[in-house]
Design a protein around this motif. Structure first.
Motif, PDB file in Angstrom:
ATOM      1  N   UNK A 111       0.800  -0.943   0.086  1.00  0.00           N
ATOM      2  CA  UNK A 111       0.320  -0.011  -0.181  1.00  0.00           C
ATOM      3  C   UNK A 111       0.984   1.191   0.178  1.00  0.00           C
ATOM      4  N   UNK A 112       1.967   1.512   0.919  1.00  0.00           N
ATOM      5  CA  UNK A 112       2.582   1.798   1.190  1.00  0.00           C
ATOM      6  C   UNK A 112       3.886   2.362   0.151  1.00  0.00           C
ATOM      7  N   UNK A 113       4.383   0.682  -0.820  1.00  0.00           N
ATOM      8  CA  UNK A 113       4.945   0.795  -2.205  1.00  0.00           C
ATOM      9  C   UNK A 113       4.095   2.008  -3.191  1.00  0.00           C
ATOM     10  N   UNK A 114       2.730   1.833  -3.060  1.00  0.00           N
ATOM     11  CA  UNK A 114       2.612   2.204  -4.840  1.00  0.00           C
ATOM     12  C   UNK A 114       2.060   3.869  -3.951  1.00  0.00           C
ATOM     13  N   UNK A 115       1.197   4.252  -2.850  1.00  0.00           N
ATOM     14  CA  UNK A 115       1.526   5.573  -2.418  1.00  0.00           C
ATOM     15  C   UNK A 115       2.564   6.561  -2.814  1.00  0.00           C
ATOM     16  N   UNK A 116       4.220   5.781  -2.647  1.00  0.00           N
ATOM     17  CA  UNK A 116       5.234   6.627  -2.096  1.00  0.00           C
ATOM     18  C   UNK A 116       5.900   6.065  -3.602  1.00  0.00           C
ATOM     19  N   UNK A 117       5.015   5.737  -4.710  1.00  0.00           N
ATOM     20  CA  UNK A 117       5.859   5.096  -5.146  1.00  0.00           C
ATOM     21  C   UNK A 117       7.004   4.382  -5.756  1.00  0.00           C
ATOM     22  N   UNK A 118       6.991   3.853  -4.577  1.00  0.00           N
ATOM     23  CA  UNK A 118       8.318   3.193  -4.276  1.00  0.00           C
ATOM     24  C   UNK A 118       8.076   1.722  -5.447  1.00  0.00           C
ATOM     25  N   UNK A 119       9.763   1.041  -5.942  1.00  0.00           N
ATOM     26  CA  UNK A 119       9.753   0.166  -6.692  1.00  0.00           C
ATOM     27  C   UNK A 119       9.854  -1.005  -5.867  1.00  0.00           C
ATOM     28  N   UNK A 120       9.303  -2.129  -6.491  1.00  0.00           N
ATOM     29  CA  UNK A 120       8.779  -4.025  -5.883  1.00  0.00           C
ATOM     30  C   UNK A 120       9.421  -4.721  -7.407  1.00  0.00           C
ATOM     31  N   UNK A 121      10.470  -5.142  -6.427  1.00  0.00           N
ATOM     32  CA  UNK A 121      10.857  -6.984  -6.870  1.00  0.00           C
ATOM     33  C   UNK A 121       9.849  -7.903  -6.547  1.00  0.00           C
ATOM     34  N   UNK A 122       9.658  -9.145  -7.125  1.00  0.00           N
ATOM     35  CA  UNK A 122       8.757 -10.810  -6.428  1.00  0.00           C
ATOM     36  C   UNK A 122      10.102 -11.405  -6.544  1.00  0.00           C
ATOM     37  N   UNK A 123      10.945 -12.067  -5.857  1.00  0.00           N
ATOM     38  CA  UNK A 123      12.064 -13.253  -6.126  1.00  0.00           C
ATOM     39  C   UNK A 123      11.576 -14.375  -5.593  1.00  0.00           C
ATOM     40  N   UNK A 124      11.017 -15.249  -6.191  1.00  0.00           N
ATOM     41  CA  UNK A 124      11.242 -16.336  -5.636  1.00  0.00           C
ATOM     42  C   UNK A 124       9.705 -17.051  -6.068  1.00  0.00           C
ATOM     43  N   UNK A 169      17.540  -3.453 -11.818  1.00  0.00           N
ATOM     44  CA  UNK A 169      16.604  -3.198 -11.982  1.00  0.00           C
ATOM     45  C   UNK A 169      15.667  -1.862 -10.834  1.00  0.00           C
ATOM     46  N   UNK A 170      16.602  -1.646  -9.430  1.00  0.00           N
ATOM     47  CA  UNK A 170      16.802  -0.104  -9.259  1.00  0.00           C
ATOM     48  C   UNK A 170      15.586  -1.094  -8.285  1.00  0.00           C
ATOM     49  N   UNK A 171      14.894  -1.838  -7.880  1.00  0.00           N
ATOM     50  CA  UNK A 171      14.402  -2.066  -6.588  1.00  0.00           C
ATOM     51  C   UNK A 171      15.076  -1.034  -5.387  1.00  0.00           C
TER      52      UNK A 171
END
Length: 261
Positions: A111-124, A169-171
């Motif tokens: 939620x916070x990542x979307x609000x503040x435009x933080x990029x996310x990497x999904x691994x696994x 990726x600059x995640x």
């Protein structure tokens, strides 16, 4: 029980008190405080590696001193399991304010990542699962910046290239959905080479996020019976694990067990 200030978080937001339950670290934070620590890490930037502490990991740490040492070096150890939170707070009288359950914590972090435009990497996880996780994340958080994704199957020779791709990726946040102790060991092995501020070990959470496993309803989770709900869904995989680790955790907690190595 030993109580200290977590030296890894001595700057930025107020450092949580770190206590030890049966030889494993638990940081005395609420979910909101844990999220604030992640936001501070991204803003500075600095690195915060997160490990959830539950009954199964506690027993694993008792049998594996190397795993226990690795967990101690994580910057943030969350009381993920209800048994851990209850045991620390009510039986050992340690100042652990609440359970910081992994599923709600990760959802709040996204939620916070979307609000503040933080990029996310999904691994696994398996390729199909991680693809479903990303697709569902796009639907639930339509403005979420997804830096990249990768399944959790690789050879040791692949790891340097995987880390390089993650850095490219600059995640700013990475969720690591590998089983224990693999995820903790993988993070510990590569954390110095990774330029990602927030790295969270999430274990089997991708199965829940992908819809393969149903999440426990809130009343069941709050009652500390999430493990029963999971076991009913996957009895062949989880029955032996939960029927051995949970009673052993309770026994060792009640008898004051501490690892000696």
């Amino acid at each position: 029980m030993q109580q200290t200030t977590n030296p890894s978080l001595a700057t930025g937001v107020s450092a949580p008190r770190r206590v030890h339950l049966m030889g494993l670290p638990v940081d005395c934070v609420t979910e909101a405080q844990a999220i604030a620590i992640c936001q501070d890490a991204i803003a500075r930037p600095r690195q915060v590696c997160i490990v959830p502490i539950n009954a199964a990991q506690t027993i694993l740490a008792h049998e594996d001193a190397a795993f226990r040492r690795v967990v101690e070096d994580f910057e943030l150890a969350l009381a993920d399991g209800k048994a851990v939170a209850w045991g620390a707070k009510w039986l050992e009288r340690l100042p652990v304010p609440e359970q910081v359950g992994l599923p709600p914590f990760v959802h709040r972090l996204l939620d916070v990542a979307e609000l503040h435009e933080h990029s996310v990497y999904f691994f696994g996880a398996e390729e199909e699962i991680v693809q479903q996780v990303v697709a569902r994340a796009h639907r639930r958080w339509p403005r979420l910046l997804i830096a990249g994704q990768r399944n959790g199957f690789f050879k040791p020779a692949d790891e340097a290239g995987i880390v390089a791709a993650m850095n490219d990726s600059r995640a700013q946040i990475m969720l690591v959905a590998l089983p224990s102790p693999m995820k903790e060991m993988w993070i510990a092995r590569h954390k110095d080479a990774l330029h990602i501020p927030v790295i969270a070990g999430v274990g089997g959470l991708f199965d829940v996020m992908a819809g393969k496993v149903r999440p426990a309803p809130e009343p069941i989770r709050m009652a500390g019976l999430e493990w029963v709900f999971r076991m009913v869904q996957e009895p062949r995989r989880l029955f032996r694990r939960y029927m051995t680790t949970t009673p052993l955790f309770v026994y060792r907690l009640l008898t004051g067990y501490e690892p000696t190595e």
